[in-house]
Design an enzyme around this catalytic site. Structure first.
Site, PDB file in Angstrom:
ATOM      1  CB  SER B 117       9.827   3.441 -89.995  1.00  0.00           C
ATOM      2  OG  SER B 117      10.375   4.117 -88.871  1.00  0.00           O
ATOM      3  CE1 TYR B 141       8.868   8.919 -84.427  1.00  0.00           C
ATOM      4  CE2 TYR B 141       9.912   7.125 -85.624  1.00  0.00           C
ATOM      5  CZ  TYR B 141       8.972   7.580 -84.707  1.00  0.00           C
ATOM      6  OH  TYR B 141       8.143   6.683 -84.087  1.00  0.00           O
ATOM      7  CB  THR B 167       5.462  10.097 -86.173  1.00  0.00           C
ATOM      8  OG1 THR B 167       5.287   9.042 -87.120  1.00  0.00           O
ATOM      9  CG2 THR B 167       5.174   9.572 -84.781  1.00  0.00           C
ATOM     10  CE  LYS B 235       1.517   5.999 -87.215  1.00  0.00           C
ATOM     11  NZ  LYS B 235       2.453   5.859 -86.094  1.00  0.00           N
ATOM     12  CG  HIS B 259       3.489   5.354 -81.504  1.00  0.00           C
ATOM     13  ND1 HIS B 259       3.720   6.392 -82.368  1.00  0.00           N
ATOM     14  CD2 HIS B 259       4.605   4.582 -81.583  1.00  0.00           C
ATOM     15  CE1 HIS B 259       4.917   6.285 -82.918  1.00  0.00           C
ATOM     16  NE2 HIS B 259       5.477   5.176 -82.470  1.00  0.00           N
TER      17      HIS B 259
END
Lengths: 377, 377, 377, 377
Positions: B117, B141, B167, B235, B259
């Site tokens: 992540s 992100y 994402t 995603k 999520h």
């Protein structure tokens, strides 16, 4: 191994099978009871088995000139007091010291068909003796070794059994977490399969299943049919595709079941599958049904959905635990009397009438919970 | 900040992932555990994620000649023991002091793909080291500053990562009231995004998300694909429209998720969206799925519904909390073994067989509650 | 009569509106709170109001280039911070000593439209004063005497009100058993209708309603429209037939509601009726919606289903009870901020985008209970 | 036999019929109350009776020019204050020492029709006396001996009764397990059927039913119609097929019921059957409905679904237990006043308006449980 369980024998006082289950829980050791009562995974399918009977509704018919309905039926030449037989269940000695000797006697006293499991905890001759002439079927957990299979079939024929039931939905054990939580292992011997599983005592269900053959195929049906010359009922098909596969291989009957919700969780209720199977079979061979029967109305609905016979598993074992052969007999009698009452109220005089009775689809989801949740671990 | 959490490392004794969740709750501080386990708003969507798997049923097929089913699969050239990979999850050091260094080792020991992540609490090189060669993906992100984004991509490429996961469904934090009730703020550093979020410690999730870019568009997909030269998996799409938008922008794969019910409450279960997405994708690119997987049957159903891979989020973190890298590995092994059992019972030998397996629509609403409700605040 | 209730004024600390309801219950006397919170009969419809929002699902759209969504909207020339207005609610002095003077100030401070009830416990001029220029609507419980009705309309016009809302679904009080159990009677005066109901103190809701006109017909709509020259919004239609009747009589807008489940039990959720009404209206006049709004996602779904505005009743009163005008303002702000978050996650930049957003029918019954049950007696 | 039950006479203070049921439970011995309140088997059908009313929804209509709705109706020349009559119920002396003498007086005081059960615990002349001229119907449990049947009909005619109700759905007792658990036997005499059941005291329900004729057929309808010259209402048909059978045999009306969920479990709610029956009857003869009525909205929905009258069973008995004849009257008044309120809110002025009112199908399963579960054993 020092395994103590019920040794009850004699009449039992119970209102319904849910009561009887709770009574059995009190006299059977926790691990053994958990093995008997529990289901696989999240027990979704186990619960669906019970709930599904209300997916179909009985509209009672009135002024039908019915009195003292007749539950008697004939199956493969055998006259039965009702279309209710004994399902194969492993290791009855978990529930009662006398094991299959008592349950066989109970079923015979009632007058119905007894299906002996490959994993019987009492050997074949003793079961046959206890049946004193009542019809006996053999449920086959196949060995990986066809020599052993031939030998078992030889023994089965020696006992004069009338049919072989090939369990096709349980080549491995389901994910029964209750057994894992209770640390349950088999405390009893399984003499029929001793040739390929000599040492069941202290073994897990998983070990037991792994000793049998996983790689079942239509050829196994052909092999049994040919070698035994007996009718082979394939236990497990829940779809048209599976019916076709089994019948093409020579099956003489289809047994619809999901193994009491003990094998695959996340599948349909067995009763929901029955309609499709019955349609696919289209009366070419008999259809037998188990998984979830606890009420006379369930039997009525199963027969109206295409079953020729229904089989009792856990309920009979609960009768065995609480009353030995007498308890087993009472369970069958209870189901017969509930069925008879439903027949009267529904306006049906005979089993044949039920077969022509049109159930109504329930357009609503049955939200009222009639399941009997038990604390198992 | 004085944050103490589990430092477990070693085998864990658990029956299923619900157990493991409860065990993790005991070793992770309340605020951190609440952050991990909770969902958005009324948690309707969180609960639907679990319930939805029973919207589709597995009719087990019998006599299928199956033995020792093979869970192995290949994805983008990588050989995997099963179609189960690690989902991106923020800040593993909430669950275990060793954080991503341990979870990456666990996934690598198991042999699967690890998605790191952007909000990793361990920096990239250490994660890569822990993976000792196992395939690594990067979940992005996005920063509001493309200079920073380029720099992050440069670092990602430096680590030899194989793909970037953008994402698209979490440009802001969901309405996670558990965090508000617990007064939860981030107790750990997020080194990968330190350039645009230098001071995560003591900040709320809302603050963290607001530091990233909200205004995501197809151009961002194009930018990443072009600058990185890596496959970009988007995603978030849950509809045909979104699939088309992502693929037009150059996405190399679609990752279906909601999520974990942490973003928008009042939307569908991710599993319910999977069918539509898979149909829209029509095998042009791979489909990855997460949100709600807790059982082997869930993996089976996801693959039968069009997923090529499923990803584990919370369950892996629970393994991390209770057993460090060993616990993570066990979670993957558990899912693999449950999947294998389902495959055997369903009559499927290979992952390819599952892809051709036709699930049955459940005509009834699944009313039996299999969700695992926890007291979180 | 010695009636003591909350006199709170100032900011309130709450996570969501369900919390706030419980907080309000602590500061408002039992009988008054029961009157505010309870529903009719078996409260089936009250519960459906909440559950129904999950009959429609929001599929979030990704990569939509959205940032800082704009909740502002315009209604009949009024600029509003969000499409959220104050619903008419009787007797605010049940919840806070300052009554409508405080709630009007709160709504005005927020910047939205205030609908004053005929059964206001504060007289018109004081409400208007508190609004310091914010738009004011008048909800009409009709007198049996048109002379009185003319007089009330004269007063309404004197205050510069912008519209009249004719409540058509509450000519008698619903079967509110909580009030009967609590022995609740009105402890406050209702000055606006003092001409036809001079003595509300100590009277039951039934008495209050019976004082107003039961025999409402399209002619009453015509009368108000003609005499007042103001737009008349008819509050109550839940079907095409009723929309047609109201519009033919000159209604300038339709207000969909089931009176918060307080009138007829055994009818549909108001949200379920909204779709049919919006389709029947077909944008000829505006549609306003209340009954059950507790979340930003509810507002999103109402607007996507055809509402131009949503109105808050009970939630505003809970803000009033716990924080006076400041609490009322916070309730509106909370709904605005939840709505904004949903807009971002759903991929919608403006209220107009929501109007074009296609909700997905939920093919499953929402079984997860998100209702907030309170002990009311 | 020493049976003591309530001897209440006088006004009762209750909010709704669920309250009244709980109050009755306190004054009636456990076994007798269990007999009255319980259902058959798993009580699925009993619960469906209540839940089913929300399968249909009332969309309230507005601006309908309605005031003081009129519940009066006429049935077979009798003027009734509302379409609500007394259902046949066995042995009222279980609930109140005065038995049918008090319930008949209560119904007569209210002004409606009283149906006296064959299993009345007060003999015919006394019931007729108590009715002081109010219309009386006779519910027939047939004897196996037509001589006795003729004698009973002779007596019925002697009393000036207006109709005979032939119960066709209860030739045997249902599977009422509560009675079995409580060891309930009849503690009172049943004088009307003393000729074929001389010794009811101390006997089980099963024994009682078995004394009557099971083998009912259309010929019995013909026999009663011909011998009595009175209209015969057949109680039990729930399908088109049964309507046709009854009408062909000369039935003058159809009474839709499932005997309050006391006979066949696993069948539909009576209200769900009403629609089909009404359609099949197609206004050729009147339709009467019972089973589950506890609310004014239930009566509204039954009439809108095709019933001409509804009948109250258990609720009247609860009124009898708690308030004697006054309590019975109050129950009827309560239902009338609830019905009147629903009529006003729905926009209907007359019973005829209800008959033309179109209910809306509820597309969702009513999950909110409004049933009133009692501990019965």
């Amino acid at each position: 191994m020092d395994f103590k369980t019920s040794n009850a024998e004699g009449p039992v006082d119970f209102i319904n099978l849910d009561d009887l289950e709770k009574m059995a829980q009190k006299v059977v050791p926790k691990g053994a009871f958990g093995y008997i009562a529990s289901g696989a995974g999240d027990t979704f399918t186990l619960h669906e088995n019970r709930r599904s009977f209300n997916h179909k509704l009985i509209i009672p018919h009135t002024l039908m000139d019915v009195e003292e309905p007749e539950t008697k039926t004939t199956f493969a030449g055998e006259k039965l007091p009702a279309p209710i037989i004994m399902a194969p269940v492993a290791a009855h000695r978990l529930a009662n010291e006398k094991g299959e000797a008592a349950s066989a006697k109970g079923v015979a006293d009632y007058g119905s068909i007894y299906t002996v499991s490959s994993y019987s905890s009492v050997d074949l001759p003793k079961v046959t003796d206890a049946l004193h002439g009542a019809p006996e079927w053999f449920q086959f957990y196949f060995s990986k070794d066809n020599g052993i299979n031939r030998h078992i079939i030889d023994r089965v024929k020696e006992q004069g059994m009338k049919a072989i039931v090939l369990t096709a939905d349980a080549m491995v054990g389901g994910n029964r977490e209750t057994d894992a939580r209770n640390g349950f292992t088999f405390p009893v011997k399984l003499p029929i399969v001793a040739e390929y599983l000599p040492d069941s005592v202290g073994k897990s269900m998983d070990y037991v299943y792994k000793s049998a053959k996983q790689k079942l195929s239509p050829k196994d049906v052909e092999f049994i049919a040919e070698y035994s010359g007996l009718p082979v009922y394939v236990k497990g098909p829940q779809s048209k595709e599976d019916v076709d596969r089994a019948l093409s291989a020579g099956a003489s009957g289809i047994w619809v079941t999901n193994h009491g919700g003990r094998q695959l969780d996340g599948g349909p209720a067995a009763f929901d599958s029955l309609q499709e199977v019955a349609k696919a079979v289209d009366k070419r061979v008999p259809v037998i049904f188990d998984s979830g029967i606890r009420r006379g109305q369930h039997i009525f609905k199963a027969i109206a959905s295409g079953a020729d016979l229904v089989a009792l598993g856990r309920p009979a074992i609960y009768g065995l635990a609480t009353g030995g052969s007498a308890g087993v007999k009472q369970v069958f009698e209870k189901m017969e009397s509930e069925l008879k009452l439903v027949m009267q109220l529904a306006g049906t005089q005979t089993i044949e009438d039920i077969k022509h009775f049109e159930l109504r689809d329930n357009p609503y989801d049955p939200s009222f919970d009639t399941s009997n949740d038990l604390k198992l671990f």
